[in-house]
Design a protein around this motif. Structure first.
Motif, PDB file in Angstrom:
ATOM      1  N   ASP A  27      -2.441  10.429  -2.601  1.00  0.00           N
ATOM      2  CA  ASP A  27      -3.578  11.023  -1.916  1.00  0.00           C
ATOM      3  C   ASP A  27      -4.890  10.924  -2.693  1.00  0.00           C
ATOM      4  O   ASP A  27      -5.760  10.175  -2.324  1.00  0.00           O
ATOM      5  CB  ASP A  27      -3.302  12.484  -1.536  1.00  0.00           C
ATOM      6  N   SER A  28      -5.054  11.668  -3.769  1.00  0.00           N
ATOM      7  CA  SER A  28      -6.357  11.745  -4.411  1.00  0.00           C
ATOM      8  C   SER A  28      -6.778  10.452  -5.082  1.00  0.00           C
ATOM      9  O   SER A  28      -7.969  10.180  -5.181  1.00  0.00           O
ATOM     10  CB  SER A  28      -6.384  12.894  -5.429  1.00  0.00           C
ATOM     11  N   PHE A  29      -5.837   9.645  -5.537  1.00  0.00           N
ATOM     12  CA  PHE A  29      -6.186   8.419  -6.235  1.00  0.00           C
ATOM     13  C   PHE A  29      -6.256   7.201  -5.325  1.00  0.00           C
ATOM     14  O   PHE A  29      -7.036   6.301  -5.546  1.00  0.00           O
ATOM     15  CB  PHE A  29      -5.173   8.136  -7.353  1.00  0.00           C
ATOM     16  N   PHE A  30      -5.420   7.155  -4.333  1.00  0.00           N
ATOM     17  CA  PHE A  30      -5.326   5.968  -3.490  1.00  0.00           C
ATOM     18  C   PHE A  30      -5.525   6.340  -2.033  1.00  0.00           C
ATOM     19  O   PHE A  30      -4.882   7.244  -1.532  1.00  0.00           O
ATOM     20  CB  PHE A  30      -3.955   5.294  -3.653  1.00  0.00           C
ATOM     21  N   VAL A  31      -6.385   5.629  -1.396  1.00  0.00           N
ATOM     22  CA  VAL A  31      -6.620   5.894   0.029  1.00  0.00           C
ATOM     23  C   VAL A  31      -6.359   4.627   0.791  1.00  0.00           C
ATOM     24  O   VAL A  31      -6.603   3.557   0.374  1.00  0.00           O
ATOM     25  CB  VAL A  31      -8.059   6.371   0.273  1.00  0.00           C
TER      26      VAL A  31
ATOM     27  N   LYS B  91       0.836  -1.211   0.000  1.00  0.00           N
ATOM     28  CA  LYS B  91       0.000   0.000   0.000  1.00  0.00           C
ATOM     29  C   LYS B  91       0.863   1.251   0.000  1.00  0.00           C
ATOM     30  O   LYS B  91       0.595   2.199  -0.736  1.00  0.00           O
ATOM     31  CB  LYS B  91      -0.927   0.016   1.223  1.00  0.00           C
ATOM     32  N   THR B  92       1.905   1.246   0.809  1.00  0.00           N
ATOM     33  CA  THR B  92       2.809   2.395   0.867  1.00  0.00           C
ATOM     34  C   THR B  92       3.491   2.607  -0.473  1.00  0.00           C
ATOM     35  O   THR B  92       3.577   3.739  -0.963  1.00  0.00           O
ATOM     36  CB  THR B  92       3.866   2.191   1.975  1.00  0.00           C
ATOM     37  N   GLU B  93       3.960   1.516  -1.087  1.00  0.00           N
ATOM     38  CA  GLU B  93       4.593   1.632  -2.398  1.00  0.00           C
ATOM     39  C   GLU B  93       3.617   2.169  -3.435  1.00  0.00           C
ATOM     40  O   GLU B  93       3.970   3.013  -4.250  1.00  0.00           O
ATOM     41  CB  GLU B  93       5.145   0.282  -2.848  1.00  0.00           C
ATOM     42  N   LEU B  94       2.399   1.691  -3.405  1.00  0.00           N
ATOM     43  CA  LEU B  94       1.392   2.130  -4.359  1.00  0.00           C
ATOM     44  C   LEU B  94       1.055   3.602  -4.166  1.00  0.00           C
ATOM     45  O   LEU B  94       0.919   4.352  -5.123  1.00  0.00           O
ATOM     46  CB  LEU B  94       0.130   1.267  -4.228  1.00  0.00           C
ATOM     47  N   GLN B  95       0.932   4.020  -2.919  1.00  0.00           N
ATOM     48  CA  GLN B  95       0.583   5.409  -2.622  1.00  0.00           C
ATOM     49  C   GLN B  95       1.699   6.383  -2.987  1.00  0.00           C
ATOM     50  O   GLN B  95       1.444   7.539  -3.269  1.00  0.00           O
ATOM     51  CB  GLN B  95       0.232   5.563  -1.144  1.00  0.00           C
ATOM     52  N   THR B  96       2.925   5.902  -2.990  1.00  0.00           N
ATOM     53  CA  THR B  96       4.047   6.798  -3.288  1.00  0.00           C
ATOM     54  C   THR B  96       4.630   6.560  -4.684  1.00  0.00           C
ATOM     55  O   THR B  96       5.698   7.063  -4.995  1.00  0.00           O
ATOM     56  CB  THR B  96       5.154   6.646  -2.228  1.00  0.00           C
ATOM     57  N   ALA B  97       3.919   5.791  -5.504  1.00  0.00           N
ATOM     58  CA  ALA B  97       4.392   5.500  -6.860  1.00  0.00           C
ATOM     59  C   ALA B  97       4.419   6.787  -7.681  1.00  0.00           C
ATOM     60  O   ALA B  97       3.550   7.641  -7.549  1.00  0.00           O
ATOM     61  CB  ALA B  97       3.481   4.471  -7.524  1.00  0.00           C
ATOM     62  N   GLN B  98       5.429   6.905  -8.533  1.00  0.00           N
ATOM     63  CA  GLN B  98       5.571   8.088  -9.382  1.00  0.00           C
ATOM     64  C   GLN B  98       5.500   7.671 -10.843  1.00  0.00           C
ATOM     65  O   GLN B  98       5.987   6.615 -11.227  1.00  0.00           O
ATOM     66  CB  GLN B  98       6.905   8.786  -9.130  1.00  0.00           C
ATOM     67  N   LYS B  99       4.886   8.538 -11.628  1.00  0.00           N
ATOM     68  CA  LYS B  99       4.837   8.304 -13.070  1.00  0.00           C
ATOM     69  C   LYS B  99       5.392   9.541 -13.750  1.00  0.00           C
ATOM     70  O   LYS B  99       4.817  10.614 -13.661  1.00  0.00           O
ATOM     71  CB  LYS B  99       3.409   8.058 -13.537  1.00  0.00           C
ATOM     72  N   GLY B 100       6.522   9.371 -14.393  1.00  0.00           N
ATOM     73  CA  GLY B 100       7.125  10.475 -15.115  1.00  0.00           C
ATOM     74  C   GLY B 100       7.373  11.700 -14.254  1.00  0.00           C
ATOM     75  O   GLY B 100       7.165  12.818 -14.690  1.00  0.00           O
ATOM     76  N   GLY B 101       7.784  11.510 -13.018  1.00  0.00           N
ATOM     77  CA  GLY B 101       8.084  12.628 -12.132  1.00  0.00           C
ATOM     78  C   GLY B 101       6.886  13.170 -11.385  1.00  0.00           C
ATOM     79  O   GLY B 101       7.020  14.030 -10.524  1.00  0.00           O
ATOM     80  N   ILE B 102       5.677  12.686 -11.684  1.00  0.00           N
ATOM     81  CA  ILE B 102       4.480  13.144 -10.974  1.00  0.00           C
ATOM     82  C   ILE B 102       4.187  12.138  -9.881  1.00  0.00           C
ATOM     83  O   ILE B 102       4.048  10.943 -10.138  1.00  0.00           O
ATOM     84  CB  ILE B 102       3.267  13.254 -11.915  1.00  0.00           C
ATOM     85  N   LEU B 103       4.074  12.600  -8.680  1.00  0.00           N
ATOM     86  CA  LEU B 103       3.792  11.726  -7.548  1.00  0.00           C
ATOM     87  C   LEU B 103       2.312  11.377  -7.556  1.00  0.00           C
ATOM     88  O   LEU B 103       1.455  12.247  -7.517  1.00  0.00           O
ATOM     89  CB  LEU B 103       4.158  12.433  -6.230  1.00  0.00           C
ATOM     90  N   LEU B 104       2.007  10.100  -7.675  1.00  0.00           N
ATOM     91  CA  LEU B 104       0.622   9.635  -7.635  1.00  0.00           C
ATOM     92  C   LEU B 104       0.280   9.339  -6.186  1.00  0.00           C
ATOM     93  O   LEU B 104       0.625   8.298  -5.665  1.00  0.00           O
ATOM     94  CB  LEU B 104       0.456   8.371  -8.483  1.00  0.00           C
TER      95      LEU B 104
END
Length: 145
Positions: free
Chosen positions: A141-145, A126-139
């Protein structure tokens, strides 16, 4: 409750397709639970099926040294179930059940060991998923709870 004569370990074993490891406890336990519940045997693991009295009690003699047939049958069943459980274990998992005498005792040892590993792994993923980055954009809060 199924009697040991109706338990065909080979038949049940062929239905268990997952061997336990650090990464699959939830899948393994769900498969084993479903199989055993279907044959009304999971009570031997969760303690809801309790052993019958071991010795006969006679009005005139009280407790005798005669072992009751139902107890012998129960012992055959829990030994067969312990054997079934052991065959689903990896070498690493086997060390957690060595010395256990019943399927329940072995099951509880495995749950103690692997449930905490599974919880820790889930939290890590869950932590890895919440802090995953795509092309320098941090994915986050808003997508994963």
């Amino acid at each position: 409750m199924a009697s040991s004569s109706s338990i065909k370990i080979d038949g049940l074993l062929s239905m268990v397709t997952i061997q336990i490891s650090d990464n699959n406890f939830l899948k393994w336990s769900f498969q084993l639970y479903s199989l055993l519940q279907g044959y009304e045997l999971f009570g031997h693991f969760d303690g809801s099926i309790v052993p019958p009295l071991k010795f006969a009690i006679l009005d005139e003699e009280g407790v005798t040294s005669q072992v009751i047939a139902a107890y012998k049958e129960w012992m055959r069943t829990i030994t067969a179930l312990l054997s079934l459980l052991i065959t689903t274990l990896s070498d690493e998992a086997l060390e957690y059940v060595i010395g256990t005498k019943t399927a329940r005792e072995a099951w509880l040892n495995l749950v103690d060991r692997y449930a905490s590993v599974s919880s820790a792994r889930i939290n890590h993923l869950k932590t890895e998923l919440q802090t995953a980055q795509k092309g320098g954009i941090l994915l986050k809060d808003s997508f994963f709870v």
